[in-house]
Design an enzyme around this catalytic site. Structure first.
Site, PDB file in Angstrom:
ATOM      1  N   GLN A 149       1.043  -1.171   0.290  1.00 55.41           N
ATOM      2  CA  GLN A 149      -0.060  -0.493  -0.217  1.00 55.41           C
ATOM      3  C   GLN A 149       0.838   1.333  -0.018  1.00 55.41           C
ATOM      4  OE1 GLN A 149      -1.342  -1.238   4.063  1.00 55.41           O
ATOM      5  NE2 GLN A 149      -1.529   0.990   4.461  1.00 55.41           N
ATOM      6  N   CYS A 157      -4.653   0.360   3.862  1.00 59.52           N
ATOM      7  CA  CYS A 157      -5.393  -1.299   4.231  1.00 59.52           C
ATOM      8  C   CYS A 157      -6.932  -1.802   4.108  1.00 59.52           C
ATOM      9  CB  CYS A 157      -4.544  -1.224   5.321  1.00 59.52           C
ATOM     10  SG  CYS A 157      -5.529  -0.402   7.287  1.00 59.52           S
ATOM     11  N   HIS A 196      -5.928  -1.325  12.079  1.00 58.73           N
ATOM     12  CA  HIS A 196      -5.077  -1.945  10.253  1.00 58.73           C
ATOM     13  C   HIS A 196      -6.538  -2.811   9.987  1.00 58.73           C
ATOM     14  CE1 HIS A 196      -2.023  -2.943   7.969  1.00 58.73           C
ATOM     15  NE2 HIS A 196      -2.230  -3.729   8.124  1.00 58.73           N
ATOM     16  N   ASN A 212      -0.868  -9.083   4.518  1.00 60.43           N
ATOM     17  CA  ASN A 212      -0.658  -7.687   5.098  1.00 60.43           C
ATOM     18  C   ASN A 212      -0.646  -7.727   3.919  1.00 60.43           C
ATOM     19  OD1 ASN A 212      -0.734  -5.393   6.271  1.00 60.43           O
ATOM     20  ND2 ASN A 212       1.103  -6.108   7.511  1.00 60.43           N
TER      21      ASN A 212
END
Ligand SMILES: *[C@@H]1O[C@H](CO)[C@@H](O)[C@H](O)[C@H]1NC(C)=O
Ligand SMILES: *[C@@H]1O[C@H](CO)[C@@H](O)[C@H](O)[C@H]1NC(C)=O
Ligand SMILES: *[C@@H]1O[C@H](CO)[C@@H](O)[C@H](O)[C@H]1NC(C)=O
Length: 366
Positions: free
Chosen positions: A160, A167, A309, A330
């Protein structure tokens, strides 16, 4: 993207370092020379790290500031790895090494996911799209002991960028890519930028943060597949014009989602039933320094339940040491963690799961 121990935590940490340094000095006769040598060595490491990560600073002052942060991060990481205190994961000097934690909290600005979640429960009856309550996998009785979607339904790890708190867009797109692959057998990489550009009227705020649920609502209203990653590439900036009427970007043959559901909250069994059937988006607390520098093993905290997150759960398993874990994807690039993934403790003592992983979990439906 979001991280950080509080300022207070940081000053405690700095004070602790100072104590360590003083203790070291008083026990070493040649202290100043020794420190000079270490400092030189550290600076060399910093410059090597800068080269490796293509980092250029605008002036000497900026470089000095970044060096100080680098040094304190490196000291933190090395102290952790030396004295793990029973923890079985390791930290490493990754691309975040010249950043302070609070610089990486882009997603937090103005967003309190917990408040948002509680509001959502109250208003779910009046929500236009799919009330949250029906749990599709409630009657599933048998799930495999371990499961890994990365071999079939997960695209390569994406990044990102440092300065865009998107996110939530990555966590949304990953589960749509997953469901699409499960249903069509076609693993397609889809567009986060479309979500960022096109959901501003859905309470999402691009690089300043947003919600997985609102991104689903956009897709449902659009009633068409997302664009492909190549057709609508990621720019790591917001404020762009929504280009969703460029239909030639739309992933052909991909699913159109028609709803989304929340996994029953604070229930890691329900989460397991869902993940065994499709990848699931979750909000988590990723604010700890340890989370930012994580490089491998099963993460066991520290963390709280500040859900700032968002990531995607793409599997689960148990280690040879009998540690149960979730496998999360992630959006911080492949250098972070285990090739961009983290194994994080599963079946935590508290119902909300470690880092609040079971508090806000969502999956799309067709
Ligand atoms: C589970 O089974 C019960 C009883 O047969 C049924 O009423 C319910 O709708 C089922 N739930 C789901 C999610 O299929
Ligand atoms: C979505 O598009 C399909 C196919 O074009 C159409 O049949 C359906 O009615 C649309 N649904 C909604 C909710 O607009
Ligand atoms: C959680 O995040 C909020 C908003 O950034 C912050 O004010 C608060 O101090 C955080 N709480 C903890 C326990 O870190």
């Amino acid at each position: 993207m979001a991280l950080l121990i509080t300022n207070q935590g940081q000053s405690i940490c700095l004070a602790f370092l100072l104590v360590l340094i003083l203790a070291f000095c008083s026990s070493q006769a040649s202290c100043s020379r020794q420190l000079y040598g270490e400092e030189k060595n550290m600076f060399q490491r910093f410059e090597e790290w800068m080269t490796k990560h293509g980092r250029v600073y605008k002036d000497a002052q900026e470089k000095e500031l970044r060096y100080d942060i680098f040094k304190s991060n490196v000291e933190f990481i090395e102290a952790f790895n030396k004295n793990k205190d029973g923890r079985k994961y390791t930290l490493s000097i990754n691309k975040f090494a010249d950043r302070k934690n609070e610089e990486l909290r882009a997603m937090r600005n103005g967003y309190n996911v917990r408040q948002h979640l509680s509001k959502e429960v109250i208003t779910s009856n009046s929500m236009k799209v799919s009330p949250n309550t029906f749990f599709k996998y409630a009657n599933v009785t048998v799930v495999p002991l371990s499961w890994d979607w990365t071999t079939s339904a997960v695209t390569p790890v994406k990044d990102q960028g440092y300065d865009c708190g998107s996110c939530w867009a990555f966590a949304t797109v990953a589960v749509v890519e997953g469901l699409n692959s499960i249903m069509t057998g076609n693993l397609l990489s889809l567009s986060e930028q479309e979500i960022i550009d096109c959901t501003t009227s859905f309470e999402d705020d691009g690089c300043h943060g947003g919600f997985v649920e609102k991104a689903f609502e956009y897709m449902i209203q659009r009633n068409m597949s997302l664009s492909t990653e190549d057709g609508y590439p990621y720019k790591a900036v917001d404020g762009g014009v929504c280009l969703d009427d460029f239909n030639n970007n739309v992933a052909s043959g991909a699913i159109t989602i028609t709803g989304y559901k929340q996994v029953p909250q604070n229930n890691e069994i329900a989460l397991l039933l869902a993940v065994a059937n499709q990848p699931v988006s979750v909000y988590i607390d990723a604010e700890a320094e340890e989370f930012k520098h994580y490089s491998g093993g099963v993460y066991t905290g520290p963390c709280g339940t500040n859900l700032t997150h968002a990531v995607t759960i793409v599997g689960y398993d148990t280690t040879e040491d009998d540690e149960k874990y979730w496998l999360i994807k992630n959006s911080w690039g492949e250098e972070w963690g285990e090739g961009g993934y983290m194994r994080i403790q599963r079946d935590f003592d508290a119902n909300e799961g470690l880092c609040g992983i079971a508090m806000g979990a969502f999956y799309p439906t067709v």
